[in-house]
Enzyme design. Structure first.
Site, PDB file in Angstrom:
ATOM      1  N   CYS A  58       0.837  -1.194   0.000  1.00  0.00           N
ATOM      2  CA  CYS A  58       0.000   0.000   0.000  1.00  0.00           C
ATOM      3  C   CYS A  58       0.880   1.254   0.000  1.00  0.00           C
ATOM      4  O   CYS A  58       2.059   1.211   0.400  1.00  0.00           O
ATOM      5  CB  CYS A  58      -0.894   0.028   1.239  1.00  0.00           C
ATOM      6  SG  CYS A  58      -2.324  -1.063   1.161  1.00  0.00           S
ATOM      7  N   GLU A  60       0.851   3.602   1.993  1.00  0.00           N
ATOM      8  CA  GLU A  60       1.279   3.922   3.357  1.00  0.00           C
ATOM      9  C   GLU A  60       2.526   3.141   3.743  1.00  0.00           C
ATOM     10  O   GLU A  60       3.319   3.604   4.569  1.00  0.00           O
ATOM     11  CB  GLU A  60       0.142   3.631   4.343  1.00  0.00           C
ATOM     12  CG  GLU A  60      -1.082   4.532   4.172  1.00  0.00           C
ATOM     13  CD  GLU A  60      -2.073   4.045   3.123  1.00  0.00           C
ATOM     14  OE1 GLU A  60      -1.703   3.186   2.294  1.00  0.00           O
ATOM     15  OE2 GLU A  60      -3.220   4.521   3.125  1.00  0.00           O
ATOM     16  N   CYS A  94      -3.089  -0.398   7.288  1.00  0.00           N
ATOM     17  CA  CYS A  94      -2.282   0.827   7.208  1.00  0.00           C
ATOM     18  C   CYS A  94      -2.592   1.772   8.360  1.00  0.00           C
ATOM     19  O   CYS A  94      -1.715   2.533   8.792  1.00  0.00           O
ATOM     20  CB  CYS A  94      -2.475   1.479   5.853  1.00  0.00           C
ATOM     21  SG  CYS A  94      -1.680   0.491   4.550  1.00  0.00           S
TER      22      CYS A  94
HETATM   23  N1  THU Z   1      -4.295   0.731  -1.333  1.00  0.00           N
HETATM   24  C1  THU Z   1      -3.376   1.554  -0.746  1.00  0.00           C
HETATM   25  O1  THU Z   1      -2.317   1.825  -1.314  1.00  0.00           O
HETATM   26  N2  THU Z   1      -3.669   2.054   0.479  1.00  0.00           N
HETATM   27  C2  THU Z   1      -4.830   1.834   1.158  1.00  0.00           C
HETATM   28  O2  THU Z   1      -4.960   2.244   2.302  1.00  0.00           O
HETATM   29  C3  THU Z   1      -5.936   1.132   0.485  1.00  0.00           C
HETATM   30  C4  THU Z   1      -5.550   0.341  -0.716  1.00  0.00           C
HETATM   31  C5  THU Z   1      -3.973   0.164  -2.646  1.00  0.00           C
HETATM   32  C6  THU Z   1      -3.636  -1.301  -2.603  1.00  0.00           C
HETATM   33  C7  THU Z   1      -3.952  -1.726  -4.024  1.00  0.00           C
HETATM   34  O3  THU Z   1      -2.806  -1.528  -4.821  1.00  0.00           O
HETATM   35  C8  THU Z   1      -5.052  -0.789  -4.457  1.00  0.00           C
HETATM   36  O4  THU Z   1      -5.070   0.285  -3.515  1.00  0.00           O
HETATM   37  C9  THU Z   1      -6.434  -1.420  -4.511  1.00  0.00           C
HETATM   38  O5  THU Z   1      -6.746  -2.034  -3.305  1.00  0.00           O
END
Ligand code: THU
Length: 134
Positions: A58, A60, A94
């Site tokens: 993610c 974060e 996160c």
């Molecule tokens: N995602 C994030 O980067 N942060 C979050 O808090 C929620 C989800 C990303 C993970 C994945 O690459 C995409 O969003 C779809 O879930």
């Protein structure tokens, strides 16, 4: 107002820029995250996906790595956006990552306005729980 003095527009602009750098070929959902550190630094990250879907990082995760690799410190204010520049909320995992480095008082920009991390992750488990057991 606890958020006085924080330039949320500037912080969000960093998040939007980072969302533009995301590697998200599987979900096609880009995320950028940015946070202000207590020493004035701004740290940031974007999501990085993987052909093994469950290995996704993610945005974060990248932000926390940026924080620690850059010398650490406490997170003061946080925002994240999707690829359309809309403010979104961090996933549960996160929120836990953010709690470790920002605690209950970390200010969070959300679609519902500025909240604290305690609002977003009530009664969080954290370092104090381990300290209490030692
Ligand atoms: N995602 C994030 O980067 N942060 C979050 O808090 C929620 C989800 C990303 C993970 C994945 O690459 C995409 O969003 C779809 O879930």
């Amino acid at each position: 107002m606890p958020e006085v003095g924080i330039d949320w527009d500037a912080l969000r602009a960093v998040a939007v820029d980072l969302a533009g750098r995301a590697y998200a070929p599987y979900s096609n959902y880009s995320v950028g995250a940015a946070a202000l550190v207590d020493d004035g630094r701004v740290v940031s990250g974007c999501n990085v996906e993987n052909a093994a879907y469950g290995v996704v990082l993610c945005a974060e995760c990248g932000l926390i790595s940026d924080l620690v690799a850059g010398g650490g410190g406490r997170l003061v204010a946080f925002t994240c956006t999707n690829g359309d520049g809309e403010v979104i909320t961090p996933c549960g995992r996160c929120r836990q990552l953010l709690f470790e480095h920002g605690g209950n008082g970390l200010l969070m920009e959300t679609p519902a306005g500025i909240l604290t991390l305690a609002d977003m992750l009530p009664q969080a488990f954290g370092p104090a729980d381990l300290d209490a057991a030692r």
